[in-house]
Scaffold this motif. Structure first.
Motif, short mmCIF file in Angstrom:
data_model
loop_
_atom_site.label_atom_id
_atom_site.label_comp_id
_atom_site.label_asym_id
_atom_site.label_seq_id
_atom_site.Cartn_x
_atom_site.Cartn_y
_atom_site.Cartn_z
N ARG A 49 0.84 -1.20 0.00
CA ARG A 49 0.00 0.00 0.00
C ARG A 49 0.88 1.26 0.00
N PRO A 50 0.36 2.35 -0.56
CA PRO A 50 1.07 3.64 -0.47
C PRO A 50 1.22 4.06 0.99
N LEU A 51 2.22 4.87 1.28
CA LEU A 51 2.47 5.35 2.64
C LEU A 51 2.20 6.85 2.71
N ARG A 52 1.60 7.29 3.80
CA ARG A 52 1.38 8.72 4.04
C ARG A 52 2.53 9.23 4.89
N VAL B 175 26.51 16.43 7.83
CA VAL B 175 25.45 16.08 6.88
C VAL B 175 24.14 16.64 7.40
N LEU B 176 23.53 17.53 6.62
CA LEU B 176 22.26 18.15 6.97
C LEU B 176 21.13 17.32 6.38
N TRP B 177 20.08 17.10 7.18
CA TRP B 177 18.94 16.34 6.70
C TRP B 177 17.64 16.91 7.21
N SER B 178 16.56 16.53 6.53
CA SER B 178 15.20 16.80 7.00
C SER B 178 14.64 15.48 7.47
N GLY B 179 13.87 15.52 8.56
CA GLY B 179 13.28 14.31 9.09
C GLY B 179 12.03 13.91 8.32
N VAL B 180 11.58 12.69 8.58
CA VAL B 180 10.39 12.13 7.96
C VAL B 180 9.41 11.80 9.07
N ASP B 181 8.15 12.11 8.84
CA ASP B 181 7.10 11.85 9.81
C ASP B 181 5.96 11.14 9.09
N GLY B 182 4.96 10.70 9.82
CA GLY B 182 3.82 10.04 9.22
C GLY B 182 3.80 8.58 9.58
N ASP B 183 3.54 7.72 8.59
CA ASP B 183 3.43 6.28 8.80
C ASP B 183 4.83 5.66 8.89
N LEU B 184 5.52 5.94 10.01
CA LEU B 184 6.89 5.44 10.17
C LEU B 184 6.91 3.93 10.38
N ARG C 109 3.71 19.50 4.44
CA ARG C 109 2.39 18.91 4.26
C ARG C 109 2.52 17.38 4.14
N THR C 110 1.44 16.69 4.45
CA THR C 110 1.41 15.23 4.31
C THR C 110 1.23 14.88 2.83
N TRP C 111 1.93 13.86 2.40
CA TRP C 111 1.85 13.40 1.02
C TRP C 111 1.87 11.87 1.00
N GLN C 112 1.54 11.32 -0.14
CA GLN C 112 1.48 9.87 -0.27
C GLN C 112 2.64 9.38 -1.13
N ALA C 113 3.45 8.47 -0.56
CA ALA C 113 4.51 7.82 -1.33
C ALA C 113 3.84 6.75 -2.17
N GLU C 114 3.88 6.91 -3.47
CA GLU C 114 3.12 6.04 -4.36
C GLU C 114 3.97 5.11 -5.21
N ARG C 115 5.31 5.28 -5.15
CA ARG C 115 6.19 4.47 -5.99
C ARG C 115 7.43 4.03 -5.23
#
Length: 194
Positions: free
Chosen positions: A78-81, A94-103, A159-165
């Motif tokens: 399934r796609p992930l939000r 190393v600079l990074w942005s974090g990831v949130d949502g359906d971890l 914003r929340t987005w859907q990983a589709e691929r």
């Protein structure tokens, strides 16, 4: 996309890519850092990705063997939000942005991808998953730039987005001098119920 691999070997990883509007939103938040830290080596926005498994240098034949199993895995997943949130640094360089949502879903997907790769005879260094999107690197003599830039991103909430691929990605196809560039070898849509 079915990209022809030119070299006998290619550096490969499997990843998710945020949609363009989510990347643009983060790039907008980074504008002050781009201006304040011009000596940092900023990754190109089109190369931003969330790595699920870094496989390293592989022969073309090994990469070809992974295509069909990865396509099947994606078709059943399934796609992930997800969302990009805040910022941080590794080793002050190393600079990074974090990831949130359906971890939890992200960790499960990474585990499935890594197990599939091992099942098909590819060995790689299996590091713990730290969901992030790498933005830039700095030189040893300028390490505090990544720390300060990360602090500037601490309040960022994308914003929340859907990983589709699911993406099978190669780096530096031409092997020439210059910065690292990434290119999809192939990608597959997730087909499971979202």
């Amino acid at each position: 996309m079915n990209e022809q691999i030119q070299a006998a070997t290619v550096r490969v990883f499997i990843a998710l890519a945020p949609p363009d509007d989510a990347k643009e939103e983060l790039a907008q938040a980074l504008r002050p850092a781009y201006d304040a830290y011009p000596r940092m080596r900023w990754n190109r926005i089109e190369d931003w990705h969330i790595t699920l498994a870094f496989l390293g240098e592989l022969p073309r034949s090994a990469v070809s063997l992974l295509r069909t199993p990865l396509a099947r895995l994606a078709a059943g997943h399934r796609p992930l939000r997800l969302a990009l949130r805040g910022g941080g640094h590794f080793d002050e360089r190393v600079l990074w942005s974090g990831v949130d949502g359906d971890l939890e879903g992200l960790r499960l997907l990474a585990g499935e991808v890594r197990a599939l790769v091992r099942e098909h005879g590819v060995t790689f260094m299996d590091r713990p998953l730290t969901p992030h999107l790498t933005l830039a690197r700095c030189r040893r003599d300028d390490a505090s730039s990544a720390v300060r830039a990360a602090a500037g991103l601490s309040a960022f909430t994308g914003r929340t987005w859907q990983a589709e691929r699911l993406h099978l990605v190669g780096s530096n196809f031409g092997r020439g001098p210059g910065p690292i560039h990434y290119r999809d070898i192939e990608h597959w849509a997730f087909g499971g119920a979202g």
